[in-house]
Design a protein around this motif. Sequence first.
Motif, mmCIF file in Angstrom:
data_model
loop_
_atom_site.group_PDB
_atom_site.id
_atom_site.type_symbol
_atom_site.label_atom_id
_atom_site.label_comp_id
_atom_site.label_asym_id
_atom_site.label_seq_id
_atom_site.Cartn_x
_atom_site.Cartn_y
_atom_site.Cartn_z
ATOM 1 N N GLU A 3 4.075 -7.134 -5.134
ATOM 2 C CA GLU A 3 3.123 -6.263 -4.620
ATOM 3 C C GLU A 3 3.680 -4.757 -4.486
ATOM 4 O OE1 GLU A 3 3.323 -8.062 -0.086
ATOM 5 O OE2 GLU A 3 1.888 -8.807 -1.438
ATOM 6 N N ASN A 4 5.050 -5.027 -4.284
ATOM 7 C CA ASN A 4 6.043 -3.420 -4.147
ATOM 8 C C ASN A 4 5.703 -2.782 -5.136
ATOM 9 O OD1 ASN A 4 6.396 -3.893 -1.239
ATOM 10 N ND2 ASN A 4 8.099 -4.952 -1.774
ATOM 11 N N LEU A 6 3.593 -3.335 -7.779
ATOM 12 C CA LEU A 6 2.159 -2.902 -7.754
ATOM 13 C C LEU A 6 1.738 -1.641 -7.075
ATOM 14 C CD1 LEU A 6 -0.617 -3.632 -9.115
ATOM 15 C CD2 LEU A 6 -0.874 -5.365 -7.051
ATOM 16 N N GLY A 7 2.331 -1.439 -5.708
ATOM 17 C CA GLY A 7 2.030 -0.298 -5.077
ATOM 18 C C GLY A 7 2.776 0.783 -5.484
ATOM 19 N N ALA A 10 0.707 1.890 -8.736
ATOM 20 C CA ALA A 10 -0.674 2.477 -8.142
ATOM 21 C C ALA A 10 -0.290 4.017 -7.680
ATOM 22 C CB ALA A 10 -1.191 1.508 -7.122
ATOM 23 N N GLY A 11 0.691 4.042 -6.936
ATOM 24 C CA GLY A 11 0.874 5.482 -6.223
ATOM 25 C C GLY A 11 1.441 6.420 -7.221
ATOM 26 N N LEU A 13 0.569 6.404 -10.361
ATOM 27 C CA LEU A 13 -0.686 6.740 -11.112
ATOM 28 C C LEU A 13 -1.609 7.865 -10.359
ATOM 29 C CD1 LEU A 13 -1.415 3.373 -13.144
ATOM 30 C CD2 LEU A 13 -0.699 5.539 -13.942
ATOM 31 N N THR A 14 -1.858 7.305 -9.340
ATOM 32 C CA THR A 14 -2.870 8.312 -8.407
ATOM 33 C C THR A 14 -2.216 9.766 -8.196
ATOM 34 O OG1 THR A 14 -2.317 7.108 -6.352
ATOM 35 C CG2 THR A 14 -4.127 6.540 -7.241
ATOM 36 N N SER A 17 -2.284 11.544 -11.573
ATOM 37 C CA SER A 17 -3.626 11.784 -12.152
ATOM 38 C C SER A 17 -3.917 13.393 -12.240
ATOM 39 C CB SER A 17 -4.532 11.089 -11.629
ATOM 40 O OG SER A 17 -4.804 11.462 -10.183
ATOM 41 N N VAL B 41 -6.531 8.014 -15.798
ATOM 42 C CA VAL B 41 -5.359 7.659 -15.018
ATOM 43 C C VAL B 41 -5.859 7.350 -13.597
ATOM 44 C CG1 VAL B 41 -3.279 8.568 -14.001
ATOM 45 C CG2 VAL B 41 -3.712 9.057 -16.501
ATOM 46 N N GLY B 45 -5.159 4.110 -11.597
ATOM 47 C CA GLY B 45 -4.559 4.033 -10.070
ATOM 48 C C GLY B 45 -5.386 3.425 -8.983
ATOM 49 N N LEU B 48 -5.540 -0.118 -9.327
ATOM 50 C CA LEU B 48 -4.384 -0.942 -9.078
ATOM 51 C C LEU B 48 -4.178 -0.984 -7.367
ATOM 52 C CD1 LEU B 48 -1.772 -0.133 -11.488
ATOM 53 C CD2 LEU B 48 -2.886 -1.913 -11.404
ATOM 54 N N TRP B 49 -4.788 0.067 -6.725
ATOM 55 C CA TRP B 49 -4.744 0.071 -5.277
ATOM 56 C C TRP B 49 -5.584 -1.047 -4.495
ATOM 57 C CZ3 TRP B 49 -0.884 1.539 -2.754
ATOM 58 C CH2 TRP B 49 -0.137 2.696 -2.893
ATOM 59 N N TYR B 52 -3.652 -4.466 -4.911
ATOM 60 C CA TYR B 52 -2.584 -4.203 -4.090
ATOM 61 C C TYR B 52 -3.197 -4.557 -2.663
ATOM 62 C CZ TYR B 52 0.880 -2.117 -0.939
ATOM 63 O OH TYR B 52 2.057 -2.001 0.016
ATOM 64 N N MET B 55 -3.861 -8.173 -2.653
ATOM 65 C CA MET B 55 -2.598 -9.158 -2.489
ATOM 66 C C MET B 55 -2.117 -8.754 -1.021
ATOM 67 S SD MET B 55 -0.372 -8.198 -6.030
ATOM 68 C CE MET B 55 0.665 -9.471 -5.700
#
Lengths: 85, 85
Positions: A3-4, A6-7, A10-11, A13-14, A17, B41, B45, B48-49, B52, B55
């Motif tokens: 999960e870390n 993944l976070g 995700a961070g 990418l956002t 972006s 993107v 993102g 995925l959040w 996250y 999870m």
Amino acid sequence: MNENVLGIVAGVLTSASMIPQLIKVLKEKNVKDLSLVMLLVLITGVSLWVWYGIMKDELPIILSNAFSVLVNLSLLICYFIYRKS
Amino acid sequence: MNENVLGIVAGVLTSASMIPQLIKVLKEKNVKDLSLVMLLVLITGVSLWVWYGIMKDELPIILSNAFSVLVNLSLLICYFIYRKS
């Protein structure tokens, strides 16, 4: 997926972006279809996330959102340079 | 400011920031200056959040990012409807 990890993915990418949007604006020098309100709300939001990260002492939140502030401030400056008056 | 309130305000602003952009596109039916890469993107993102959030079992993260997915998917659909071929 952890999960870390993944976070972090995700961070990244956002936060990243808006870079393609900034590149497109710098290339085409055209911002007619961008929403100024979107930019202002987004910059306010990510700035508050930086503040939140500072209060919670969470470096990933501080760094990724500070990066977003920079990219979106650049986009805002481009907006005022390139908008047709 | 209490850090939970700060987090909620920050989350609402970043999640809601694309609404004015969506309204502008729906009104003007023009997406020429929007970056498709930015949209793809960003949707990846925020998706995925959501994952996250599931999870970590954190409802505010799930809800605010699921909302972002919806707004940005609508923007993506508009992009393909309104782009000039």
